[in-house]
Scaffold this active site. Structure first.
Site: not given
Ligand SMILES: CC(=O)SCCNC(=O)CCNC(=O)[C@H](O)C(C)(C)COP(=O)(O)OP(=O)(O)OC[C@H]1O[C@@H](n2cnc3c(N)ncnc32)[C@H](O)[C@@H]1OP(=O)(O)O
Length: 497
Positions: A250, A339, A418
């Site tokens: 990120c 992003e 972070l």
């Molecule tokens: C230092 C670093 O690099 S930290 C990185 C932190 N940043 C990130 O992770 C980037 C942000 N993440 C995202 O934008 C997304 O997670 C992506 C684009 C990577 C992946 O997207 P997707 O898998 O399509 O969606 P998302 O992560 O929102 O979750 C999918 C489903 O899993 C569920 N889910 C996610 N985490 C969990 C969890 N821990 N427990 C249960 N369910 C979960 C979500 O609620 C969602 O449910 P829904 O489909 O019923 O709404």
């Protein structure tokens, strides 16, 4: 998910929390030496399994590539370890003899670790180490699309800890994550702290759980390439950083901002590093798959430029490492301005520092507030001005923001969580390390005596009061000055009420 699955995961969370509670109570009595031996063993096992966990993560999520995921695991197991190994986390950790304050470390208790699909094994190594270093237990909630590899990373950390003398049950990982199960973990009375990294909804849920939380969501990192930059070095660092694990960190670059007068130098340097510049038609095709209904399309996350090109229906040279699209706008209607977590960069052209700063601020405002903003420049004045102007918690200078942000190439705390400060709705702008994982009690000695309270001296009489006082005294009514004063006061009070 079915009701059965939800109930199963809620029950699993409760069982793990109960076991973690018991284990943590024992662990809280461990000495610094015992704790440090355990962390060292976890670091070793993290290094030994860096390859296997990387392969598992790529196979399960389809995000990133094995070589870079391996580097991430090694960064967690080695760099994070090196940064925490000498931190004092047990007993009296500091004595301020001048002010006579002793600081005593006290574990939080049980940490809920929410793990993103983009860094599903490195985050576990990192969060396990910083949590246990402070004598906490941790229960992980994996992302559903990375459940297997996250579970395996947690299992390895738990096994290493126990082999080095930790009580059984300090590290757990939910096997079949569901949203109700994760909510249970975050809200349960045995959970003392949430360490949440991931998508915005999950981080919001952590903040609204009513528990203390370090929560970090997405960034949207702008990078200003000032005319004083070393363009060849800047392009090399930017491309290496943006393409690392196909852009899943990120803190990775999302948009480059360059002055019109030096734009040609940057473009030439980026091309030499394997950047492919999309024409208008190609840009439209790629933009169409970057977002879905205004949100990032998970199908492009952590994919190679060739997979993305194929999905978009365009042809790119075989040696392409990153796709670059020129952009003039920022907002939901402009997918290149979000992003992207993929090897795709937007390029903005500006006329000087003022416009550049405004553009970078606008990009941060569009989904990356408080996270990271980079600059390449040789002029300390512009670097200082940029650092002061950006609403970002990390300003990596002359280095890739991926590596600079997580502390791999800069002096900031090595971490995978972070903080984004108040700009991003976070309590801290720090990279989270072991020192964020315990309470500090202060044994504070009295170093001075508190002065006694004394009544305030009577206010001197006003001119009018003095005249009345003297007139009444001259009548020899047998009253003292203070008695006459009190009578005047009560008469005046009566008249005004
Ligand atoms: C230092 C670093 O690099 S930290 C990185 C932190 N940043 C990130 O992770 C980037 C942000 N993440 C995202 O934008 C997304 O997670 C992506 C684009 C990577 C992946 O997207 P997707 O898998 O399509 O969606 P998302 O992560 O929102 O979750 C999918 C489903 O899993 C569920 N889910 C996610 N985490 C969990 C969890 N821990 N427990 C249960 N369910 C979960 C979500 O609620 C969602 O449910 P829904 O489909 O019923 O709404």
């Amino acid at each position: 998910m079915t009701l059965d699955a939800d109930l199963y995961s809620i029950q699993e969370v409760r069982t793990y929390l109960a076991q973690a509670k018991e284990a943590q109570a024992k662990f809280a009595t461990y000495s610094q030496e015992q704790v440090d031996r355990i962390i060292e063993a976890m670091s070793k096992v993290g290094v030994e399994n860096a390859d296997r966990l990387a392969a598992m993560a790529v196979e399960e999520t389809g995000f990133g590539n094995v070589a870079d995921k391996r580097m991430k695991n090694l960064f967690a197991a080695q760099d994070v370890y090196a940064s925490v190994k000498d931190v004092k986390t047990v007993g009296i950790i500091r004595k301020d003899e001048e002010n006579k304050v002793w600081e005593v470390a006290q574990p939080f208790g049980i940490v809920a670790g929410v793990v993103p699909s983009t860094n599903p094994t490195s985050t576990v190594i990192y969060k396990s180490m910083v949590s246990l270093k402070a004598r906490n237990a941790i229960v992980f909630s994996p992302h559903p699309s990375a459940a297997k590899c996250t579970l395996e990373a947690a299992r390895l950390m738990a096994q290493a800890a126990v082999a080095a003398g930790a009580p059984e049950g300090l590290i757990h990982c939910v096997t079949k994550p569901t949203l109700p199960g994760t909510n249970e973990l975050m809200k349960h009375k045995l959970t003392n702290l949430i360490l949440a990294t991931g998508g915005t909804p999950m981080v919001r849920a952590a903040y609204s759980s009513g528990k203390p939380a370090y929560g970090v969501g997405p960034g949207n990192v702008p990078v200003y390439i000032h005319h004083t930059a070393d363009f060849a070095a800047a392009a090399r660092r930017i491309v290496q950083s943006k393409t690392f694990d196909y852009g899943t960190i990120c803190a990775s670059e999302q948009a480059l901002v360059v002055e019109e007068s030096t734009k040609h130098q940057l473009i030439a340097a980026l091309k030499r590093e394997g950047a492919y510049f999309l024409n208008e038609q190609e840009k439209e095709k790629v933009a169409a798959i970057v977002t879905i209904n205004g949100s990032l399309n998970a199908k492009i996350v952590g994919r190679s430029p060739h997979v993305i090109a194929q999905m978009a229906g365009i042809t790119i040279p075989a040696d392409t490492r990153v796709l670059v699209a020129e952009e003039n706008n920022v907002g939901k209607a402009y997918p290149m301005s979000v992003e992207k977590l993929a090897p795709i960069l937007a390029l903005y052209t500006v006329q000087g520092d003022n416009e550049a700063f405004a553009r970078c601020r606008e990009l941060l405002d569009h989904g990356g507030l408080g996270h990271t903003a980079g600059i390449h420049a040789q002029d300390d004045n512009v670097i200082a001005a940029y650092g002061q102007a950006m609403p970002a918690s990390r300003i990596p200078v002359n280095t890739g923001t991926t590596f600079g942000g997580i502390g791999a190439t800069t002096g900031v705390q090595p971490a995978f969580t972070l903080g984004c400060g108040s700009y991003g709705g976070n309590i801290t702008s720090d990279n989270i390390g072991a020192k964020h994982m315990f309470n500090i009690k202060r044994v504070a000695f009295g170093i001075k005596e508190m002065p006694q309270s004394t009544p305030a001296p009577a206010a001197p009489a006003t001119q009018a009061e003095e005249a009345v006082l003297q007139a009444v005294s001259s009548m020899n009514v047998g009253l003292s000055r203070d008695e006459i004063k009190n009578i005047i006061k009560s008469v005046l009070t009566e008249m005004t009420t």
